[in-house]
Design a protein around this motif. Sequence first.
Motif, PDB file in Angstrom:
ATOM      1  N   ARG A 161      16.246  12.118 -43.558  1.00 48.97           N
ATOM      2  CA  ARG A 161      16.967  11.186 -44.435  1.00 48.97           C
ATOM      3  C   ARG A 161      18.339  10.802 -43.888  1.00 48.97           C
ATOM      4  N   ILE A 162      18.940  11.642 -43.075  1.00 49.20           N
ATOM      5  CA  ILE A 162      20.236  11.304 -42.463  1.00 49.20           C
ATOM      6  C   ILE A 162      20.129  10.018 -41.642  1.00 49.20           C
ATOM      7  N   TYR A 163      18.970   9.782 -41.041  1.00 53.15           N
ATOM      8  CA  TYR A 163      18.796   8.629 -40.159  1.00 53.15           C
ATOM      9  C   TYR A 163      18.096   7.454 -40.825  1.00 53.15           C
ATOM     10  N   GLU A 164      18.027   7.457 -42.167  1.00 50.57           N
ATOM     11  CA  GLU A 164      17.419   6.315 -42.838  1.00 50.57           C
ATOM     12  C   GLU A 164      18.249   5.063 -42.540  1.00 50.57           C
ATOM     13  N   PRO A 165      17.610   3.895 -42.565  1.00 49.94           N
ATOM     14  CA  PRO A 165      18.289   2.666 -42.169  1.00 49.94           C
ATOM     15  C   PRO A 165      19.577   2.361 -42.942  1.00 49.94           C
ATOM     16  N   SER A 166      19.673   2.780 -44.175  1.00 46.98           N
ATOM     17  CA  SER A 166      20.890   2.484 -44.940  1.00 46.98           C
ATOM     18  C   SER A 166      22.074   3.350 -44.505  1.00 46.98           C
ATOM     19  N   HIS A 167      21.815   4.419 -43.764  1.00 53.36           N
ATOM     20  CA  HIS A 167      22.908   5.279 -43.298  1.00 53.36           C
ATOM     21  C   HIS A 167      23.154   5.110 -41.799  1.00 53.36           C
ATOM     22  N   HIS A 168      22.102   5.098 -41.014  1.00 52.49           N
ATOM     23  CA  HIS A 168      22.194   4.852 -39.573  1.00 52.49           C
ATOM     24  C   HIS A 168      21.324   3.634 -39.265  1.00 52.49           C
TER      25      HIS A 168
END
Length: 137
Positions: free
Chosen positions: A79-86
């Motif tokens: 989840r850290i690399y989901e599009p809304s964050h990364h």
Amino acid sequence: MTASKATISAIAGALAIGAFLLWWTPSGGPASDEHIVAVTVPQLSVRAERGQELFAANCAACHGDNAGGTEQGPPLIHRIYEPSHHGDQAFLIAATQGARAHHWGFGNMPPVEGVSERQVVDIVAYIREVQKANGIF
């Protein structure tokens, strides 16, 4: 988009990410048992299949088979690399310029030698399709 507009866009993205990283102070990453995840690989598009091959050759040593993480690097199917964050641009910058450690304790990521921006686009397509198949939007 012209080359100069693309360059300006890339620089603006890099500056935005750099400003965020200078401002953001990590509060610690996920618990240590979260650094390797089980990954389901879906039926892939042609672009993502190319990305899968490129990922295996250039990224898997640290990020694991199918981006599930290793003892040397974090999972990208997280989840850290989901599009809304990364966003996709963050992956491009990390691959071409390196990235300062800010979510995990693996240390800074060096640039990936010999990988073109076009190849990174294919790698990101692969990562995004696998993320979606694993519930990360």
